[in-house]
Design an enzyme around this catalytic site. Structure first.
Site, PDB file in Angstrom:
ATOM      1  CG  ASP A  73       1.263   0.966 -10.927  1.00  0.00           C
ATOM      2  OD1 ASP A  73       0.694  -0.121 -11.145  1.00  0.00           O
ATOM      3  OD2 ASP A  73       1.564   1.362  -9.785  1.00  0.00           O
ATOM      4  N   GLY A 129       1.252  -1.278  -7.315  1.00  0.00           N
ATOM      5  CA  GLY A 129       0.688  -1.032  -5.989  1.00  0.00           C
ATOM      6  C   GLY A 129      -0.072  -2.253  -5.501  1.00  0.00           C
ATOM      7  N   GLY A 130      -0.012  -2.497  -4.195  1.00  0.00           N
ATOM      8  CA  GLY A 130      -0.780  -3.601  -3.612  1.00  0.00           C
ATOM      9  C   GLY A 130      -0.296  -4.949  -4.115  1.00  0.00           C
ATOM     10  CG  ASP A 131      -1.579  -9.515  -5.057  1.00  0.00           C
ATOM     11  OD1 ASP A 131      -0.711 -10.184  -4.478  1.00  0.00           O
ATOM     12  OD2 ASP A 131      -2.184  -9.914  -6.077  1.00  0.00           O
ATOM     13  CE  LYS A 153      -5.525   7.054 -15.690  1.00  0.00           C
ATOM     14  NZ  LYS A 153      -6.602   6.416 -15.021  1.00  0.00           N
ATOM     15  CB  ALA A 165      -5.838  -1.371  -1.156  1.00  0.00           C
ATOM     16  CG  MET A 217     -10.023   1.393  -8.718  1.00  0.00           C
ATOM     17  SD  MET A 217      -9.723   0.451 -10.219  1.00  0.00           S
ATOM     18  CE  MET A 217     -10.202  -1.201  -9.704  1.00  0.00           C
ATOM     19  N   PRO A 235       0.784  -1.236   0.000  1.00  0.00           N
ATOM     20  CG  PRO A 235       0.095  -0.912   2.199  1.00  0.00           C
ATOM     21  CD  PRO A 235       0.778  -1.903   1.307  1.00  0.00           C
TER      22      PRO A 235
END
Ligand code: SAH
Length: 256
Positions: A40, A93-95, A62, A124, A174, A17
């Site tokens: 990313d 990020g995360g998994d 982004k 997350a 999201m 995270p």
């Protein structure tokens, strides 16, 4: 590609995270050794700072008005570097396999004959549950937990019946922008407007915020508190902030 070059290996690595302490040892070791790191936007700068000083860091994030690099270009980049003989660490990020499009990247590599290794990360949902002291399952309150994407193709047509309710926990990734549609969809499915919810913004990072409310009040809470991505929405009894509950007290203590 020269026939003499052995392809490098692509490592799809979960970065967790944001807190470097929450990297796996394998992720940390690969990151410190890698010469090419493709990452990313969710990967925290403190984690990128752990990369080898000679590493080439390639962002596919982004940025403001710019669109992120399209997925097929990311896949092509990984394959190109590996076929040139380089090992590549692809940090996510995360998994990598939870809403991380890692499946597509692994397939592209395998199709090109590039060996791939997947290194799991703390997603997350797990990070937010721990940091906000919200157990995703609980013997008395939830024996089912579901992860859904709140922003995806055909959200309104998706069948979420039964994912949330008594005895279950729903974790929405999201979902900040679509919070009003999410609340409406769940209440139309018969979920009580009073069902407790929590929003965890920047879980496991120094600027984490944990907001609690009810399902009916979710859209106003997200708007009034100006919740920004990355944030998770958790729906279910486990999020109830009971003053007498040891876990709620723990979360309060952590926030202060
Ligand atoms: N692969 C990632 C998820 C990528 S999708 C994982 O396993 O965690 C991106 C979404 O993840 C964000 O919109 C947000 O809902 C969630 N997210 C990622 N990091 C987060 C964090 N530190 N705090 C809260 N939510 C986070």
């Amino acid at each position: 590609m020269s026939e003499n070059v052995n392809p490098g290996r692509v490592y799809l690595v979960g970065a967790g995270p944001g807190d470097p302490e929450l990297l796996t040892l394998r992720a940390a070791r690969l990151l410190m050794a890698a010469r090419i790191v493709v990452h990313d936007g969710l990967v925290d700068p403190s984690i990128l700072a752990m990369a080898h000083r000679d590493a080439r860091l390639i962002s596919v994030a982004k940025r403001r008005a710019y669109h992120s690099v399209p997925q097929d270009e990311i896949c092509a980049l990984l394959v190109r570097e590996a076929l040139a003989g380089h090992d590549v660490v692809r940090l996510k990020g995360g998994d990598p396999f939870v809403f991380g499009r890692g499946g597509e990247e692994a397939e592209a590599c395998r199709a090109a004959g590039v060996p791939v290794e997947i290194v799991p990360g703390i997603s997350a949902a797990n990070a937010a549950g721990a940091a906000a002291a919200i157990p995703l399952t609980h013997r008395d309150h939830a024996s089912i937990v579901s992860f859904v994407a709140g922003q995806c193709k055909g959200l309104s047509e998706q069948d979420w019946t039964g994912l949330a309710g008594v005895g279950r926990t729903l974790v929405i990734y999201m979902g900040v922008k679509t919070a009003p549609q999410i609340a409406e969809k769940l209440m139309a499915d018969g979920l009580s407007p009073a069902m407790p919810v929590a929003v965890i913004e920047n879980a496991a990072r120094p600027d984490m915020r944990v907001l609690r409310g009810s399902l009916a009040g979710l859209p106003a809470m997200v708007e009034d508190e100006k919740v920004r991505s990355p944030a998770l929405i958790v729906i279910g009894e486990v999020t109830r902030g009971r003053a007498d509950a040891p876990l709620a007290a723990l979360a309060t203590g952590m926030a202060s």
